[in-house]
Enzyme design. Structure first.
Site, PDB file in Angstrom:
ATOM      1  N   LYS A  13     -18.509 -34.091 -51.671  1.00  0.00           N
ATOM      2  CA  LYS A  13     -18.859 -35.458 -52.097  1.00  0.00           C
ATOM      3  C   LYS A  13     -20.082 -35.364 -52.998  1.00  0.00           C
ATOM      4  O   LYS A  13     -21.213 -35.218 -52.535  1.00  0.00           O
ATOM      5  CB  LYS A  13     -19.177 -36.285 -50.854  1.00  0.00           C
ATOM      6  CG  LYS A  13     -18.862 -37.760 -50.930  1.00  0.00           C
ATOM      7  CD  LYS A  13     -19.539 -38.535 -52.029  1.00  0.00           C
ATOM      8  CE  LYS A  13     -20.915 -39.034 -51.664  1.00  0.00           C
ATOM      9  NZ  LYS A  13     -21.653 -39.552 -52.844  1.00  0.00           N
ATOM     10  N   CYS A  66     -36.573 -30.380 -56.212  1.00  0.00           N
ATOM     11  CA  CYS A  66     -37.045 -30.437 -54.824  1.00  0.00           C
ATOM     12  C   CYS A  66     -38.191 -29.471 -54.583  1.00  0.00           C
ATOM     13  O   CYS A  66     -39.094 -29.738 -53.801  1.00  0.00           O
ATOM     14  CB  CYS A  66     -35.892 -30.129 -53.877  1.00  0.00           C
ATOM     15  SG  CYS A  66     -35.131 -28.530 -54.183  1.00  0.00           S
ATOM     16  N   GLU A  87     -30.827 -29.430 -46.554  1.00  0.00           N
ATOM     17  CA  GLU A  87     -31.792 -29.012 -47.587  1.00  0.00           C
ATOM     18  C   GLU A  87     -32.410 -30.287 -48.140  1.00  0.00           C
ATOM     19  O   GLU A  87     -31.755 -31.028 -48.863  1.00  0.00           O
ATOM     20  CB  GLU A  87     -31.074 -28.263 -48.723  1.00  0.00           C
ATOM     21  CG  GLU A  87     -30.247 -27.074 -48.299  1.00  0.00           C
ATOM     22  CD  GLU A  87     -31.088 -25.844 -47.978  1.00  0.00           C
ATOM     23  OE1 GLU A  87     -32.330 -25.938 -48.068  1.00  0.00           O
ATOM     24  OE2 GLU A  87     -30.509 -24.818 -47.619  1.00  0.00           O
ATOM     25  N   GLU A 109     -42.907 -37.672 -51.348  1.00  0.00           N
ATOM     26  CA  GLU A 109     -42.218 -37.088 -52.501  1.00  0.00           C
ATOM     27  C   GLU A 109     -41.928 -38.177 -53.540  1.00  0.00           C
ATOM     28  O   GLU A 109     -41.328 -39.195 -53.218  1.00  0.00           O
ATOM     29  CB  GLU A 109     -40.896 -36.469 -52.039  1.00  0.00           C
ATOM     30  CG  GLU A 109     -40.151 -35.773 -53.151  1.00  0.00           C
ATOM     31  CD  GLU A 109     -38.778 -35.254 -52.703  1.00  0.00           C
ATOM     32  OE1 GLU A 109     -38.030 -36.010 -52.064  1.00  0.00           O
ATOM     33  OE2 GLU A 109     -38.475 -34.094 -53.001  1.00  0.00           O
TER      34      GLU A 109
HETATM   35  P1  NAD Z   1     -29.811 -39.000 -51.402  1.00  0.00           P
HETATM   36  O1  NAD Z   1     -30.147 -38.622 -50.017  1.00  0.00           O
HETATM   37  O2  NAD Z   1     -30.017 -40.402 -51.821  1.00  0.00           O
HETATM   38  O3  NAD Z   1     -28.284 -38.670 -51.736  1.00  0.00           O
HETATM   39  C1  NAD Z   1     -27.745 -37.378 -51.625  1.00  0.00           C
HETATM   40  C2  NAD Z   1     -26.278 -37.477 -51.359  1.00  0.00           C
HETATM   41  O4  NAD Z   1     -26.061 -38.114 -50.106  1.00  0.00           O
HETATM   42  C3  NAD Z   1     -25.490 -38.286 -52.386  1.00  0.00           C
HETATM   43  O5  NAD Z   1     -24.257 -37.658 -52.637  1.00  0.00           O
HETATM   44  C4  NAD Z   1     -25.247 -39.602 -51.660  1.00  0.00           C
HETATM   45  O6  NAD Z   1     -24.100 -40.279 -52.086  1.00  0.00           O
HETATM   46  C5  NAD Z   1     -25.071 -39.107 -50.255  1.00  0.00           C
HETATM   47  N1  NAD Z   1     -25.263 -40.128 -49.218  1.00  0.00           N
HETATM   48  C6  NAD Z   1     -26.024 -41.238 -49.275  1.00  0.00           C
HETATM   49  N2  NAD Z   1     -25.932 -41.925 -48.108  1.00  0.00           N
HETATM   50  C7  NAD Z   1     -25.096 -41.223 -47.307  1.00  0.00           C
HETATM   51  C8  NAD Z   1     -24.617 -41.404 -45.988  1.00  0.00           C
HETATM   52  N3  NAD Z   1     -24.972 -42.445 -45.244  1.00  0.00           N
HETATM   53  N4  NAD Z   1     -23.761 -40.481 -45.480  1.00  0.00           N
HETATM   54  C9  NAD Z   1     -23.405 -39.414 -46.210  1.00  0.00           C
HETATM   55  N5  NAD Z   1     -23.827 -39.181 -47.463  1.00  0.00           N
HETATM   56  C10 NAD Z   1     -24.671 -40.076 -48.009  1.00  0.00           C
HETATM   57  O7  NAD Z   1     -30.649 -37.999 -52.307  1.00  0.00           O
HETATM   58  P2  NAD Z   1     -30.747 -37.977 -53.885  1.00  0.00           P
HETATM   59  O8  NAD Z   1     -31.627 -39.088 -54.319  1.00  0.00           O
HETATM   60  O9  NAD Z   1     -29.371 -37.868 -54.467  1.00  0.00           O
HETATM   61  O10 NAD Z   1     -31.464 -36.578 -54.122  1.00  0.00           O
HETATM   62  C11 NAD Z   1     -32.838 -36.432 -54.198  1.00  0.00           C
HETATM   63  C12 NAD Z   1     -33.352 -35.795 -52.926  1.00  0.00           C
HETATM   64  O11 NAD Z   1     -32.715 -34.542 -52.725  1.00  0.00           O
HETATM   65  C13 NAD Z   1     -34.834 -35.481 -53.011  1.00  0.00           C
HETATM   66  O12 NAD Z   1     -35.447 -35.795 -51.793  1.00  0.00           O
HETATM   67  C14 NAD Z   1     -34.857 -33.966 -53.241  1.00  0.00           C
HETATM   68  O13 NAD Z   1     -36.025 -33.332 -52.830  1.00  0.00           O
HETATM   69  C15 NAD Z   1     -33.676 -33.535 -52.441  1.00  0.00           C
HETATM   70  N6  NAD Z   1     -33.217 -32.218 -52.870  1.00  0.00           N
HETATM   71  C16 NAD Z   1     -33.404 -31.149 -52.044  1.00  0.00           C
HETATM   72  C17 NAD Z   1     -33.010 -29.870 -52.439  1.00  0.00           C
HETATM   73  C18 NAD Z   1     -33.201 -28.673 -51.553  1.00  0.00           C
HETATM   74  O14 NAD Z   1     -32.559 -27.665 -51.782  1.00  0.00           O
HETATM   75  N7  NAD Z   1     -34.039 -28.745 -50.523  1.00  0.00           N
HETATM   76  C19 NAD Z   1     -32.415 -29.699 -53.688  1.00  0.00           C
HETATM   77  C20 NAD Z   1     -32.241 -30.797 -54.509  1.00  0.00           C
HETATM   78  C21 NAD Z   1     -32.638 -32.064 -54.087  1.00  0.00           C
END
Ligand code: NAD
Length: 486
Positions: free
Chosen positions: A180, A288, A255, A383
């Site tokens: 997804k 991230c 992650e 963040e």
């Molecule tokens: P997000 O949590 O808003 O969304 C991530 C994913 O989760 C999307 O595909 C979204 O559709 C899905 N999602 C949202 N609600 C959900 C639910 N209730 N159930 C299942 N899936 C759901 O994050 P974002 O804004 O897309 O990404 C940014 C974040 O990701 C930042 O906090 C960043 O630090 C983190 N990040 C971490 C890493 C790492 O490796 N640690 C790498 C990249 C990004």
């Protein structure tokens, strides 16, 4: 809804990919390009029905894929890598149009790395073994059994890179997958489905569902047939996923975000320190791992700041498709609002903007450096996920370590010092999944990757990925004719 759209000359299917065929949804959502804010196309908006269908397809395809010999699985993964290599240009321009990250880095770094993800985990699979061992004449044989259908949920900041970093080991391990992608960057996952099918991956082994996480997520993560969930994204979403997965105790790999420190000691090569610090604006700060908290030893803070400002203000901000651009747009108007909210609240609380501090036209935010920030303030603790850094000073090693570790996160840390002894002492005390000394963003797929504290649960990479995606089984066999008289 058109089944296919053409993005910068590349046809992209806008439907789900379930059980080896394209499936539309009644509803759609509009995907916009951060490059110009314009709509790219209407994408299938999946919900519980599509989630259930995709998990069913993954469940049905699982026994045959799990039984496929390792060498054959590896061959198909290599074929997927070949397919990615052939389409690097197409993948790069589609990804840039969709998420606004630099075309040159997609072209030269990210997409070749996507291919490498498949090759690496295919090859790692072939040499994955535990030595058998003996207990009173009995052999213990440890096997890496495929776990079952995996749900992989990914963010928008490095869409295909992060997706394939999960898809490749999950498939290599003999699992089937429901991927997804994020709703702000859905396109390259659809191209990956095409590439995998062309490479001969059997129907149902990789499924891609599109939609808003809030609408389709729960049906995926609470499904009893799902054996693993790997998620990269934010902490609030991780909490929701963990709660949803709790019903079945589905194992999770998380992650998450970070607020990583970059420590500059007075004995550092200052030119290098400044270069590494300015690098934290890469991908418009949407990384991230970014070392967003610059911690600089007092005695060099003035000179460091002077050189930093000189270098940062020379960065070119603009269209991510231009070769000369250093910083592109941020992903979405909502993300820009969030970034600006953090900055304005920090300024209101007494911070000083050394550079930046404002939105620009379009979806751009000025590279920003804030000083006079309190350790317990929001801007230091939360963040931002935009081109916003803070600068604090410290008086010595102890204070540097204390400030660095004073966070709920623990994803990464960078230490810049000319003293190897100090590097050893300081890195030993830092709480972080990855620590870099005099470098940044050097990554090797053999190494464990993940975060401590709120930055994540578990590690992926090399054997750690297989540890997560496999059910490890120990089979104990008695020697011939042996009877236990206990
Ligand atoms: P997000 O949590 O808003 O969304 C991530 C994913 O989760 C999307 O595909 C979204 O559709 C899905 N999602 C949202 N609600 C959900 C639910 N209730 N159930 C299942 N899936 C759901 O994050 P974002 O804004 O897309 O990404 C940014 C974040 O990701 C930042 O906090 C960043 O630090 C983190 N990040 C971490 C890493 C790492 O490796 N640690 C790498 C990249 C990004």
């Amino acid at each position: 809804m058109a089944d296919r759209i053409v993005v910068a000359g590349v046809p992209v299917d806008t439907r789900h990919w379930i059980g080896g065929r394209r499936v539309a949804s009644v509803e759609t959502f509009t995907d916009h390009s951060p490059v110009d804010g314009q709509p790219i196309g209407e994408i299938a908006r999946g919900g519980p029905a599509e989630a259930v269908a995709a998990v069913a397809a993954a469940r049905d395809a699982f026994p045959a894929w799990a039984a496929t010999p390792r060498a054959e699985r590896a061959r198909i993964l290599h074929a997927i890598a070949d397919g990615v290599d052939k389409r690097v240009e197409e993948l790069a321009i589609v990804e840039t149009t969709d998420n606004g990250a630099l075309l040159r880095s997609h072209r030269r770094g990210v997409m070749p790395r996507v291919a490498h993800n498949f090759r690496f985990f295919a090859d790692w699979l072939l040499q994955l073994d535990h030595d058998d061992f003996e207990t009173r004449g009995h052999t213990n044989h440890v096997s890496w059994d495929p776990a079952g259908p995996c749900v992989l949920i990914t963010p928008w900041n490095a869409p295909l890179m992060l997706a394939t970093w999960k898809v490749a080991p999950a498939l290599a391990a003999g699992n089937t997958v429901v991927l997804k992608p994020a709703e702000w960057s859905p396109l390259t996952a659809s191209l990956l489905a095409d590439i995998a099918a062309e490479a001969g991956l059997p129907a149902g082994v990789l499924n891609v569902v599109q939609g808003y996480g809030a609408e389709i997520g729960d049906a995926l993560t609470s499904h009893p047939d799902v054996r693993r969930i790997s998620f990269t994204g934010s902490v609030p979403t991780a909490r929701r996923i963990a709660a949803s997965a709790a019903a079945n105790l589905t194992p999770l790999s998380l992650e998450l975000g970070g607020k990583s420190p970059l420590l500059v000691f007075a004995d550092a090569d200052l030119e290098l320190a400044v270069e590494l610090a300015v690098e934290q604006y890469d991908n418009a700060g949407q990384v991230c791992l970014a070392g967003t908290r610059l911690l600089v030893e007092e005695s060099v803070a003035g000179e460091f700041t002077r050189r930093f400002v000189e270098k940062a203000t020379a960065l070119t901000q603009g269209d991510p498709r231009d070769e000369g651009t250093d910083i592109g747009p941020n992903i979405h108007p909502r993300q820009l609002e969030k970034i600006d909210g953090f900055v304005q609240r920090a300024l209101g609380a007494g911070a000083r903007a050394v550079i930046g501090g404002h939105r620009k036209d379009g979806q751009y935010y000025e590279p920003t450096l804030l000083t006079d920030v309190a350790q317990d303030s929001e801007i230091v603790q939360e963040e931002v996920f935009g081109p916003v850094l803070t600068l604090q000073t410290f008086a010595g090693e102890d204070e540097a370590v204390r400030l660095a570790n004073d966070t709920r996160f623990g994803l990464a840390a960078t230490v810049v010092t000319g003293d190897p002894g100090r590097a050893e002492r300081v890195t030993a005390q830092l709480v972080a999944g990855t620590v870099w000394v005099n470098c940044f963003f050097v990554r090797d797929l053999r190494a464990p990757f993940g975060g401590s504290r709120l930055s994540g649960v578990g590690r992926e990479g090399g054997t750690w990925s297989f540890d997560f995606y496999c059910d490890l089984k120990n089979t104990v066999t008695a020697p011939k004719g042996w009877k236990d008289h206990g």
